[in-house]
Design a protein around this motif. Structure first.
Motif, PDB file in Angstrom:
ATOM      1  N   ARG A 112       0.807  -1.225  -0.091  1.00  0.00           N
ATOM      2  CA  ARG A 112       0.167   0.244  -0.157  1.00  0.00           C
ATOM      3  C   ARG A 112       0.786   1.410  -0.002  1.00  0.00           C
ATOM      4  N   GLN A 115       1.080   4.039  -2.670  1.00  0.00           N
ATOM      5  CA  GLN A 115      -0.059   3.675  -3.814  1.00  0.00           C
ATOM      6  C   GLN A 115      -1.356   4.002  -3.229  1.00  0.00           C
ATOM      7  N   GLY A 117      -4.047   5.840  -0.603  1.00  0.00           N
ATOM      8  CA  GLY A 117      -4.224   6.878   0.499  1.00  0.00           C
ATOM      9  C   GLY A 117      -5.455   6.570   1.301  1.00  0.00           C
ATOM     10  N   CYS A 189       1.523  11.690  -1.673  1.00  0.00           N
ATOM     11  CA  CYS A 189       2.222  10.844  -2.541  1.00  0.00           C
ATOM     12  C   CYS A 189       1.463  10.266  -3.955  1.00  0.00           C
ATOM     13  N   PRO A 191      -1.549   8.810  -4.471  1.00  0.00           N
ATOM     14  CA  PRO A 191      -1.886   7.640  -4.500  1.00  0.00           C
ATOM     15  C   PRO A 191      -2.652   7.137  -5.944  1.00  0.00           C
ATOM     16  N   THR A 224      -6.991   9.874  -9.445  1.00  0.00           N
ATOM     17  CA  THR A 224      -7.091   8.924  -8.462  1.00  0.00           C
ATOM     18  C   THR A 224      -8.308   7.919  -8.505  1.00  0.00           C
TER      19      THR A 224
END
Length: 253
Positions: A112, A115, A117, A189, A191, A224
């Motif tokens: 995870r 990758q 959130g 990041c 995700p 996302t």
């Protein structure tokens, strides 16, 4: 004998379909998330309670999905299973092209990292850190250069309207401000998939609406995949796909 050969024909067929799909690791055609026959039961004295019963779900990259249901219907349990935070009693899950059933808790967490959130109802900020440091932390943990991580955190906090609050700790922020920090942290990041569990549950109507606007803006900007659990029908309607959890099963609108 193969593992699928020992199964009843219906389960064997479903297992073979799952395996054939999850072999396409890294393929653009692979679903971002795929659940096959996910079930969750718990023991209560001598009784076995079924929380989830044979959940089937497939999401492509960029999909937005809402899951609604009454209190106690199992929404948070389902979210935990889909995110690989918990393991099902039965069934299989592929998250971002990786089957979760053969991974232990540490391996699932490693998969995870960077990758996936999360946005929680209770914010889950670190009380001793400033807003800037709370958003910077996941980038640091992912190995980013500290200077670049802080620049990214600063930009995201500015984007959610908190440029003037970056040095404040969670205790010095309102509930809405804390949730906006949590949003910035979740997207830091970039995700591939974001799970949101009742993200407006602790906020008043106007504040919650502003936070949700920012969530969908950030989500659209980064492309996302979004899985949103809520009891709010208006919020659920903002997702392209809507489902309802009832009697342990997921029904698509």
């Amino acid at each position: 004998m193969s593992q699928t050969a020992a199964l009843p024909s219906s389960q064997k067929a479903r297992g073979e379909v799952f395996l054939s799909r999850t072999k396409k690791l890294g393929s653009m055609s692979s679903p971002a998330l795929e659940a096959i026959g996910l079930s969750k039961t718990i023991k209560s004295g001598e009784r076995t309670l079924t929380i989830l019963d044979g959940i089937e779900l497939s999401l492509n990259a960029g999909d937005t999905l809402s899951i609604v249901g009454t209190s106690g219907s199992g929404k948070s349990t389902l979210l935990a299973l889909l995110a690989g935070l918990d393991t099902p009693t039965k069934g299989k899950l592929a998250l971002l092209g990786r089957e979760m059933s053969d991974l232990d808790e540490d391996a699932r967490a490693a998969w995870r990292s960077g990758q996936v959130g999360f946005v929680f109802q209770s914010f889950q900020l670190l009380s001793g850190l400033s807003a800037l440091d709370n958003v910077t932390l996941p980038l640091e943990l992912a190995g980013a250069d500290l200077g670049e991580a802080r620049d990214t955190a600063q930009r995201l906090l500015e984007q959610v309207g908190l440029a003037h609050r970056v040095k404040h700790t969670p205790r010095q922020l309102s509930g809405g401000e804390q949730q906006r920090v949590a949003l910035a942290r979740a997207f830091a990041c970039q995700p591939k998939i974001l799970f949101a569990d009742e993200p407006t549950g602790n906020l008043d109507g106007a504040t919650g609406a502003a936070v949700i606007d920012q969530l969908f803006e950030l989500n659209a900007e980064q492309g996302t995949t979004l899985v949103l659990v809520t009891h709010d029908e208006d919020l659920a309607a903002r997702c392209a796909r809507r489902t309802r959890l009832a009697d342990g099963q997921l029904h698509e609108h």
